[in-house]
Design a protein around this motif. Structure first.
Motif, PDB file in Angstrom:
ATOM      1  N   GLY A 158      18.866   0.362  23.871  1.00 48.93           N
ATOM      2  CA  GLY A 158      20.289   0.504  24.097  1.00 48.93           C
ATOM      3  C   GLY A 158      20.994   1.314  23.030  1.00 48.93           C
ATOM      4  N   SER A 159      20.390   1.425  21.854  1.00 47.45           N
ATOM      5  CA  SER A 159      21.097   2.089  20.765  1.00 47.45           C
ATOM      6  C   SER A 159      20.455   3.387  20.319  1.00 47.45           C
ATOM      7  N   ALA A 160      19.349   3.773  20.933  1.00 44.69           N
ATOM      8  CA  ALA A 160      18.633   4.949  20.435  1.00 44.69           C
ATOM      9  C   ALA A 160      17.676   5.441  21.499  1.00 44.69           C
ATOM     10  N   SER A 161      17.361   6.723  21.464  1.00 45.60           N
ATOM     11  CA  SER A 161      16.449   7.269  22.463  1.00 45.60           C
ATOM     12  C   SER A 161      15.278   7.977  21.808  1.00 45.60           C
ATOM     13  N   SER A 162      14.129   7.821  22.423  1.00 43.15           N
ATOM     14  CA  SER A 162      12.944   8.592  22.068  1.00 43.15           C
ATOM     15  C   SER A 162      12.594   8.485  20.580  1.00 43.15           C
ATOM     16  N   THR A 163      12.670   7.261  20.091  1.00 41.12           N
ATOM     17  CA  THR A 163      12.453   6.987  18.668  1.00 41.12           C
ATOM     18  C   THR A 163      10.974   6.981  18.322  1.00 41.12           C
ATOM     19  N   GLY A 164      10.602   7.745  17.327  1.00 37.58           N
ATOM     20  CA  GLY A 164       9.223   7.762  16.873  1.00 37.58           C
ATOM     21  C   GLY A 164       8.954   6.681  15.852  1.00 37.58           C
ATOM     22  N   GLU A 165       7.688   6.457  15.599  1.00 31.50           N
ATOM     23  CA  GLU A 165       7.306   5.525  14.536  1.00 31.50           C
ATOM     24  C   GLU A 165       7.727   6.093  13.180  1.00 31.50           C
ATOM     25  N   PRO A 166       7.846   5.235  12.175  1.00 32.28           N
ATOM     26  CA  PRO A 166       8.059   5.763  10.827  1.00 32.28           C
ATOM     27  C   PRO A 166       6.906   6.710  10.464  1.00 32.28           C
ATOM     28  N   TYR A 167       7.232   7.709   9.699  1.00 36.99           N
ATOM     29  CA  TYR A 167       6.200   8.672   9.313  1.00 36.99           C
ATOM     30  C   TYR A 167       5.143   8.009   8.427  1.00 36.99           C
ATOM     31  N   ARG A 168       3.999   8.631   8.369  1.00 36.18           N
ATOM     32  CA  ARG A 168       2.973   8.121   7.441  1.00 36.18           C
ATOM     33  C   ARG A 168       3.591   8.013   6.046  1.00 36.18           C
ATOM     34  N   ARG A 169       3.297   6.941   5.353  1.00 36.70           N
ATOM     35  CA  ARG A 169       4.096   6.537   4.213  1.00 36.70           C
ATOM     36  C   ARG A 169       3.966   7.424   2.979  1.00 36.70           C
ATOM     37  N   PHE A 170       2.723   7.732   2.603  1.00 36.89           N
ATOM     38  CA  PHE A 170       2.562   8.523   1.389  1.00 36.89           C
ATOM     39  C   PHE A 170       1.271   9.328   1.521  1.00 36.89           C
ATOM     40  N   PHE A 171       0.865   9.948   0.436  1.00 35.04           N
ATOM     41  CA  PHE A 171      -0.178  10.960   0.551  1.00 35.04           C
ATOM     42  C   PHE A 171      -1.522  10.406   1.001  1.00 35.04           C
ATOM     43  N   LEU A 172      -1.829   9.152   0.640  1.00 32.15           N
ATOM     44  CA  LEU A 172      -3.132   8.625   1.065  1.00 32.15           C
ATOM     45  C   LEU A 172      -3.208   8.533   2.587  1.00 32.15           C
ATOM     46  N   GLU A 173      -2.080   8.196   3.230  1.00 37.94           N
ATOM     47  CA  GLU A 173      -2.064   8.118   4.691  1.00 37.94           C
ATOM     48  C   GLU A 173      -1.898   9.518   5.303  1.00 37.94           C
ATOM     49  N   ARG A 174      -0.952  10.276   4.736  1.00 31.55           N
ATOM     50  CA  ARG A 174      -0.641  11.584   5.333  1.00 31.55           C
ATOM     51  C   ARG A 174      -1.804  12.553   5.217  1.00 31.55           C
ATOM     52  N   TYR A 175      -2.495  12.515   4.080  1.00 37.11           N
ATOM     53  CA  TYR A 175      -3.526  13.525   3.843  1.00 37.11           C
ATOM     54  C   TYR A 175      -4.943  12.954   3.904  1.00 37.11           C
ATOM     55  N   ARG A 176      -5.104  11.865   4.639  1.00 40.01           N
ATOM     56  CA  ARG A 176      -6.431  11.259   4.787  1.00 40.01           C
ATOM     57  C   ARG A 176      -7.459  12.279   5.274  1.00 40.01           C
ATOM     58  N   GLU A 177      -7.149  12.968   6.377  1.00 44.56           N
ATOM     59  CA  GLU A 177      -8.088  13.957   6.900  1.00 44.56           C
ATOM     60  C   GLU A 177      -8.271  15.098   5.906  1.00 44.56           C
ATOM     61  N   ALA A 178      -7.214  15.433   5.189  1.00 48.80           N
ATOM     62  CA  ALA A 178      -7.315  16.548   4.239  1.00 48.80           C
ATOM     63  C   ALA A 178      -8.306  16.228   3.130  1.00 48.80           C
ATOM     64  N   TYR A 179      -8.296  14.985   2.644  1.00 48.75           N
ATOM     65  CA  TYR A 179      -9.268  14.614   1.602  1.00 48.75           C
ATOM     66  C   TYR A 179     -10.694  14.707   2.137  1.00 48.75           C
ATOM     67  N   GLU A 180     -10.877  14.266   3.373  1.00 46.07           N
ATOM     68  CA  GLU A 180     -12.224  14.343   3.969  1.00 46.07           C
ATOM     69  C   GLU A 180     -12.682  15.796   4.100  1.00 46.07           C
ATOM     70  N   LEU A 181     -11.775  16.637   4.577  1.00 46.25           N
ATOM     71  CA  LEU A 181     -12.136  18.042   4.790  1.00 46.25           C
ATOM     72  C   LEU A 181     -12.296  18.778   3.453  1.00 46.25           C
ATOM     73  N   GLU A 182     -11.519  18.377   2.471  1.00 47.82           N
ATOM     74  CA  GLU A 182     -11.669  18.936   1.126  1.00 47.82           C
ATOM     75  C   GLU A 182     -13.085  18.668   0.609  1.00 47.82           C
ATOM     76  N   LEU A 183     -13.539  17.428   0.796  1.00 47.38           N
ATOM     77  CA  LEU A 183     -14.891  17.083   0.340  1.00 47.38           C
ATOM     78  C   LEU A 183     -15.939  17.858   1.138  1.00 47.38           C
ATOM     79  N   ALA A 184     -15.733  17.949   2.450  1.00 48.53           N
ATOM     80  CA  ALA A 184     -16.698  18.681   3.276  1.00 48.53           C
ATOM     81  C   ALA A 184     -16.793  20.139   2.841  1.00 48.53           C
ATOM     82  N   ALA A 185     -15.640  20.746   2.517  1.00 40.86           N
ATOM     83  CA  ALA A 185     -15.664  22.144   2.069  1.00 40.86           C
ATOM     84  C   ALA A 185     -16.363  22.264   0.716  1.00 40.86           C
ATOM     85  N   PHE A 186     -16.151  21.278  -0.143  1.00 41.33           N
ATOM     86  CA  PHE A 186     -16.819  21.307  -1.442  1.00 41.33           C
ATOM     87  C   PHE A 186     -18.333  21.176  -1.266  1.00 41.33           C
TER      88      PHE A 186
END
Lengths: 338, 338, 338, 338
Positions: free
Chosen positions: B265-293
């Motif tokens: 009733g008070s909002a439309s098309s609301t998304g979830e809160p964004y990933r909180r910090f770098f460990l969540e946001r860049y999880r795949e990036a850390y994995e791919l960083e290691l794979a590239a290394f």
């Protein structure tokens, strides 16, 4: 510049007010006569938007200085008023439905077919800029031949309890707009399968009516159309379209007043609440509906944005009747709109 | 199948744990040695992810059964540990920054340049799939020559108060990642104009540091890059990119855990809160960083996803120093990264 | 750390490969035996993911060093292999459907009910993180009592022509996944109304099958569920959910590989093409399905993410049969899943 | 009903036509006099929208039957026409800028300050419904104290080559609108740091002007504002706002004509091209600007939507001058708007 079209408005309720304001605001139209059986209602409207007041609808229709009529009075008066317009040879824009009883509609069908003056039905959604653009792109072949159309249509809340027994039921009262939207894409519907539901409103159930429904139409070309209705919606008026074909999909979502979005600790990219109900959601559609009617009255080319006519009003009622039968008998109902 | 690369990990703090888990999960890597000056920390890590524990980093680097090193210990130790890896001819992935003091970085610059074993810097965001895809499409010419890049980068909250005086300031500690992102698009930055702000954190201001900043970089080809930083963000880690050129714009917005959206009733098309910090946001990036290394260590072709190297780490620090000077002196600072 | 669960995999086709890779990648599972009636297929799989190869499924099921079985062989073999697992008391994850013939399913129903070892059905979509989070939020009461669920499910293209006559038809072959998704929200479905369509594929029509369908289910609590199916979709695998209740709506749209959006002279905010088909769209779901099965095998608490069982597999088939009947006879079919 | 405000319009170019049409369409305004030094231009306008034509601006301003004036003539005439309106005590809405030369503006500053009749500046974007709603929510405290404002502003294409040398440069000609938008959030700007760029237009560079710019403003309360400008944009007029504070973020993206979105084999959820340029994007803003001016002329309460005045016009020019200095000298410029 052409002379403005001089209008008689019959009925000054909620929709009548919308038409009065739009006639007033249009440079191509002027409010000449306003009729309400309660003269005071007519006078309030003329005070705001101009014109003279009367309580006599036939006088309004037959007035020498009236070029066109808008019928926005209660449903049971529509057939007689349309008939009077036909007799007078005056163009008429009649709010939907023509009547809740197909026999009464059919009683004037031949006269409507033979008429030289236009009879236009108030299926305003045909003029919604979003839906019209989607339809234009479908017609332009962007997704190929239309295979499926999904119409979501939910009112913010049920009608007043005392209106329910007079409404004609969810299919004739509410879905009828969606059935016309379906026909604006697929005019020739051949089969109707409807499921009626009683989900939340005991009053509606008590009258033997449904408060939600799922309707599947099939077109002569094998197209499928699903209409999802509910008599309530917490997030406002839910009016969406989705068209699918071999080339892809075209969608129109709900409309917010502005594009502001917010992100906070508990939510991201939150939009405003959707426009609340039809007066807000279809404001532009009512204006464009009137403009198309004015163009029709003036005999201008309306190919790009044709107004729905008497047969469209009748077809929607035939489909609503078929929905009712299908939902009550648990079977697919064949229809013939010719 | 190739033999897994045998890793020594130095440092078992928050980032060390990420690397330990990723080495463990990779079919191409195995955790052979874990080093922490506090042996108990190393032992907790080996219990979870395998390998033997030690408190002697040089022993870890020089061990016969170690093919590659990850340095995730405190910043002041980085230069010496990288130097030890260079001496031992062992590939090293070193967390950023190399050091907060450019003189100390430059002290090993010639050795790094002459090295036969790779030195890779932990600018994990280069491997974020969203950013990498945007960069790939820019490189493919989709928007023509890059004219403008907007980097929005806000941490959810300021670092602990006692870390602030050790951090090197907002430019060397936080913006350094964004400066490297800028260089991943425009390697040759020639001018830096930074505005430092004190908007909300008295503790940070008390140390003479800034809690927000706006930095404008200009590239040798006339490209402009704006980095918007803040040390807090109510809606989570704010990490966005927007690339603009004569052909159009490419954008990456923030990432939510799932795609669920709600309308009420008070909002439309609301998304979830964004990933909180770098460990969540860049999880795949850390994995791919290691794979590239791992691919770098194995001598595989890494053209499509090259790891940033020592010079990239140095360049980011040069730019951070220039930001600091620009913000403090209110003037544009010319830089030479060669 | 627990010992990894030792798996036998039966069947090394497309889905078998997915399971083999996921078992290999999981730290909690190991591939012990791979069975294919063509031994070479089994050997190719063991070469990539480990384990020993066999062409004898019963030997695989009964092996002393096998803790759990994944059945990914052709549908006609499922009933016998599940029965063998039941006899051996070995936990089994069986790909859907159990069988296309309800009589054959019912022949082992009592044994499955009486079994002490779990029989898990491969309805992987239950584990999709997006759908699961939507379901969690519905269960948490966020939109109140569920009134309507809309499931859109379109394959990118029809199956190979020679598969069509063996498929069991669109309802048993394709919609069965959606029928299970429906039951993951509303387990007790009481009525089925399906409309079958022949819109674009003459080959499918030639076999008397449908290439699209619209199905309306009604639950024991009066809930409505609409499933919209098509055997083709130009824009990739179309897999969406929308749940509606008195408190509002929750939606999950289609998934793109990354969040990059582009704006050009002819279009704004364009997303990437959606993930192409189920292997891409449900990659995480297959991983989580295996993880839940491992937890089940180990006897861990799986309340938060329970695996669908034999009865779920049977119920989906009962509903698919009812769809077929409804579509062919043009009437609503009552069902009893107890 | 109040009498309509009788307008004199001076100037019948592109913007003059917008004002003429809006005066004509408003029920509260009427076009009384239209002035153009080329009488034929004035006559074409009166033929379409009413009123009498003249080539004498002073006669128009001083006419007995004129209640208010709109100045939409070339910039060099603005100061004298505003002065004439001040002398005549007639309310005036003057298109921006007052002048390109601050000395000429300051020459009438005291008279404007002392005036009893309103002088309103044509910063129409203040009335854009999207931006105004965002500003209202910021003012209501939804994100707490404003810390950062990001203004993206790109024209679809550069102005005609012969206009460039007369334009006053990118800051005085184009960014001036954005500088006013900045001041609509943070009136008291104290420091300006601008970076001018020459990215794509040799003609603009040849006149010593910039074709793109990045400007950072700092407010007296420590707020930061970034304005990103470019003289071209492939995807149409790029006009976006993002406001950030401790409580979160509010955003307004670009506007499309309708909400239709398409998904095809190569792209998903594609929107229509954005509205092309300011006449399309700010259509509602021009209407609301006029309505607010009418309300000001009538002495109604305009607290909720106040019109920008002479001092706002002057402040934007002071900031544009400071941008020019900052960009040319590579340093932050302190400003005092009092």
């Amino acid at each position: 510049m052409s002379q403005p079209v001089r209008f008689a408005l019959i009925g000054t309720g909620r929709i009548g007010q919308v038409h009065a304001a739009n006639v007033h605001a249009s440079p191509d139209a002027v409010l000449q006569v306003v009729c309400d059986t309660l003269l005071a209602g007519a006078e309030r409207t003329t005070a705001a938007f101009g014109g003279r007041a009367t309580s006599d609808p036939l006088a309004a229709i037959r007035a020498d200085d009236v070029d066109a009529v808008v019928v926005a009075s209660p449903t049971p008066t529509h057939v007689d008023l349309v008939a009077a317009c036909l007799d007078a040879g005056v163009p008429v824009l009649c709010e939907k439905p023509i009547d809740l009883d197909l026999a009464r509609v059919d009683a004037i069908r031949d006269r409507a077919r033979a008429a030289t003056s236009p009879v236009v039905l108030g299926f305003n959604r045909r003029f919604d800029p979003h839906f019209a653009e989607l339809r234009r792109r479908v017609a332009a072949g962007e997704i190929g031949r239309l295979e499926h159309l999904a119409i979501t249509s939910r009112d913010p809340e049920p009608p007043p309890a005392d209106y329910v027994p007079l409404s004609g039921g969810i299919f004739r009262d509410m879905a009828i707009h969606d059935l016309d939207t379906a026909r604006s894409f697929v005019p020739d519907v051949v089969a109707v399968t409807a499921v009626g539901l009683r989900q939340f409103d005991a009053g509606i159930a008590g009258h033997g009516d449904f408060d939600a429904a799922v309707t599947t139409l099939v077109g002569a070309g094998g197209e499928s159309i699903v209409i999802t209705n509910s008599r309530h919606s917490a997030y406002g008026y839910d009016q969406r379209l989705e068209a699918f074909g071999p080339g892809g999909m075209l969608e129109v979502g709900n409309v917010t007043p502005t594009l502001v979005r917010s992100s906070t600790g508990s939510a991201s990219s939150t939009g405003e609440p959707y426009r609340r109900f039809f007066l807000e959601r279809y404001r532009e559609a009512y204006e464009l509906e009137l403009a198309a009617f004015v163009a029709t009255v003036r005999g201008e080319d309306t190919t790009a944005s044709p107004s729905p006519g008497f047969e469209d009003g009748r077809a929607a009622l035939v489909l609503a009747d078929a929905c009712e039968t299908s939902a009550r008998e648990g079977r697919t109902v064949a229809v013939d709109l010719s």
